[in-house]
Design an enzyme around this catalytic site. Structure first.
Site, PDB file in Angstrom:
ATOM      1  N   LEU A  35       0.957  -1.226  -0.046  1.00 24.53           N
ATOM      2  CA  LEU A  35      -0.017  -0.089  -0.106  1.00 24.53           C
ATOM      3  C   LEU A  35       0.890   1.201   0.078  1.00 24.53           C
ATOM      4  CD1 LEU A  35      -2.685  -0.846   2.535  1.00 24.53           C
ATOM      5  CD2 LEU A  35      -2.914  -0.773   0.006  1.00 24.53           C
ATOM      6  N   GLY A  36       2.045   1.173   0.728  1.00 20.05           N
ATOM      7  CA  GLY A  36       2.800   2.412   0.852  1.00 20.05           C
ATOM      8  C   GLY A  36       4.420   2.125   1.511  1.00 20.05           C
ATOM      9  N   MET A  37       5.126   3.001   1.062  1.00 20.52           N
ATOM     10  CA  MET A  37       6.432   2.710   1.799  1.00 20.52           C
ATOM     11  C   MET A  37       6.705   4.274   2.441  1.00 20.52           C
ATOM     12  SD  MET A  37      10.183   1.641   0.716  1.00 20.52           S
ATOM     13  CE  MET A  37       9.720   0.092  -0.081  1.00 20.52           C
ATOM     14  N   GLY A  38       6.865   4.359   3.741  1.00 24.87           N
ATOM     15  CA  GLY A  38       7.154   5.613   4.398  1.00 24.87           C
ATOM     16  C   GLY A  38       8.569   5.655   4.533  1.00 24.87           C
ATOM     17  N   TYR A  40       9.702   5.150   7.773  1.00 28.92           N
ATOM     18  CA  TYR A  40      10.090   4.323   8.720  1.00 28.92           C
ATOM     19  C   TYR A  40       9.289   3.047   8.754  1.00 28.92           C
ATOM     20  CZ  TYR A  40      12.589   8.504  10.634  1.00 28.92           C
ATOM     21  OH  TYR A  40      13.468   9.464  10.617  1.00 28.92           O
ATOM     22  N   GLY A  41       8.362   2.946   7.756  1.00 22.52           N
ATOM     23  CA  GLY A  41       7.529   1.917   7.751  1.00 22.52           C
ATOM     24  C   GLY A  41       7.283   1.520   6.269  1.00 22.52           C
ATOM     25  N   LEU A  42       6.602   0.059   6.117  1.00 22.67           N
ATOM     26  CA  LEU A  42       6.105  -0.315   4.971  1.00 22.67           C
ATOM     27  C   LEU A  42       4.878  -0.855   5.231  1.00 22.67           C
ATOM     28  CD1 LEU A  42       9.286  -1.621   4.892  1.00 22.67           C
ATOM     29  CD2 LEU A  42       8.783  -1.989   2.482  1.00 22.67           C
ATOM     30  N   LYS A  58       1.555  -3.112   9.036  1.00 22.64           N
ATOM     31  CA  LYS A  58       2.683  -2.054   9.041  1.00 22.64           C
ATOM     32  C   LYS A  58       3.673  -2.873   9.645  1.00 22.64           C
ATOM     33  CE  LYS A  58       3.594   2.807   9.708  1.00 22.64           C
ATOM     34  NZ  LYS A  58       3.062   3.946  10.056  1.00 22.64           N
ATOM     35  N   ASP A 151      -0.333  14.581  12.055  1.00 22.48           N
ATOM     36  CA  ASP A 151      -0.217  14.315  10.607  1.00 22.48           C
ATOM     37  C   ASP A 151      -1.519  14.315   9.928  1.00 22.48           C
ATOM     38  OD1 ASP A 151       1.332  14.461   8.476  1.00 22.48           O
ATOM     39  OD2 ASP A 151       1.505  12.357   8.318  1.00 22.48           O
TER      40      ASP A 151
END
Length: 272
Positions: A35-38, A40-42, A58, A151
């Site tokens: 879904l997404g890669m930030g 500090y997390g996937l 996550k 956020d």
């Protein structure tokens, strides 16, 4: 120093590779897609083999070490204190081979960012206020439990069947809690001094920016006109104009926080 950064980047590319579709994590969760890669997390969309339900899983980014794990644990701690229909429920946390995971309810829908920038969705003043009013409910709940979200942005607000949901509590923290030193260094170029300690006004200011994004969705620039401030470009109802200025720190803030803002938005909705 440059060699060290190159080495860290290479290690990150290796350790942070997303899991493949079909991979089973924790002997229970089947990866369907990333879904997404930030930073500090996937985050993955998974199927829970025990329930058959879709879940969001996550993983703390391995290359970020202890900081990523600390942030994931803090996020799960915040979520376990929250119970609201517009906030994903924490379902499970686990560790496998020194990799740390958190599982939450998956909210299927589209973010306001997708709706505005990918689908060209436009919102009237009344619709903007109604969506912000919906968003205030989970935000107020977060504050009542002694936290801020930290956020509140259009990528973290999902619309599902006309209802707003607030996701991604990766920057959430207790009221009065300072930013972690590592995050403070990372955000030093955009961080305001008043943002170092967690206060509810930070989320309310974010709601002001959220409202601006929605209001600009229907703004048509005039040919030959130079870009100007939102006060000049947007022709808003005076009460909404004043509300935005209070949220954005251009006038005195709402002393009673989200509760006062909710009352004002309810009154404004009746005028639009």
């Amino acid at each position: 120093m440059e060699l060290r950064r190159v080495w860290q980047r290479w290690i990150g590319l290796w350790t942070d590779r997303p899991g493949r579709q079909g991979t089973i994590l924790g002997s229970r969760y089947v990866i369907r897609e990333l879904l997404g890669m930030g930073s500090y997390g996937l985050t993955y969309l998974c199927t829970d083999m025990q329930t058959g339900e879709e879940v969001a899983l996550k993983e703390a980014k391995p290359s970020k070490g202890k900081l990523a794990v600390q942030l994931l644990h803090r996020e799960s701690d915040v979520l376990q204190h929250l119970q609201h229909p517009a906030i994903p429920e924490l379902l499970h946390t686990f560790t496998v081979r020194r990799r740390h995971y958190m599982v939450t309810e998956y909210v299927r829908g589209q973010t306001l960012e997708q709706l505005i920038f990918e689908q060209g969705q436009q919102y009237t003043e009344r619709e903007c206020v109604e969506l912000a009013l919906q968003l205030l409910a989970p935000v107020a709940h977060v504050h009542e439990q002694g936290y801020i979200h930290g956020d509140v942005r259009i990528p973290n607000v999902i619309l599902r069947e006309g209802q707003v949901h607030l996701i991604d509590f990766g920057l959430a923290r207790r009221l009065g809690e300072p930013l972690l030193p590592e995050l403070k260094r990372r955000l030093k170029d955009v961080l305001e001094p008043e943002d170092e300690q967690a206060v509810p006004d930070q989320d309310l200011q974010d709601i002001g920016h959220f409202l601006l994004f929605l209001l600009y969705s229907s703004y048509e620039p005039q040919k030959g006109h130079e870009p100007a401030s939102w006060q000049e470009e947007l022709r808003l109802t005076p009460a909404l104009h004043e509300m935005l200025e209070r949220l954005l720190g251009l006038r005195p803030a709402y002393e009673d926080g989200a509760a006062e803002l909710q009352r004002e938005m309810n009154r404004l909705r009746l005028l639009l």
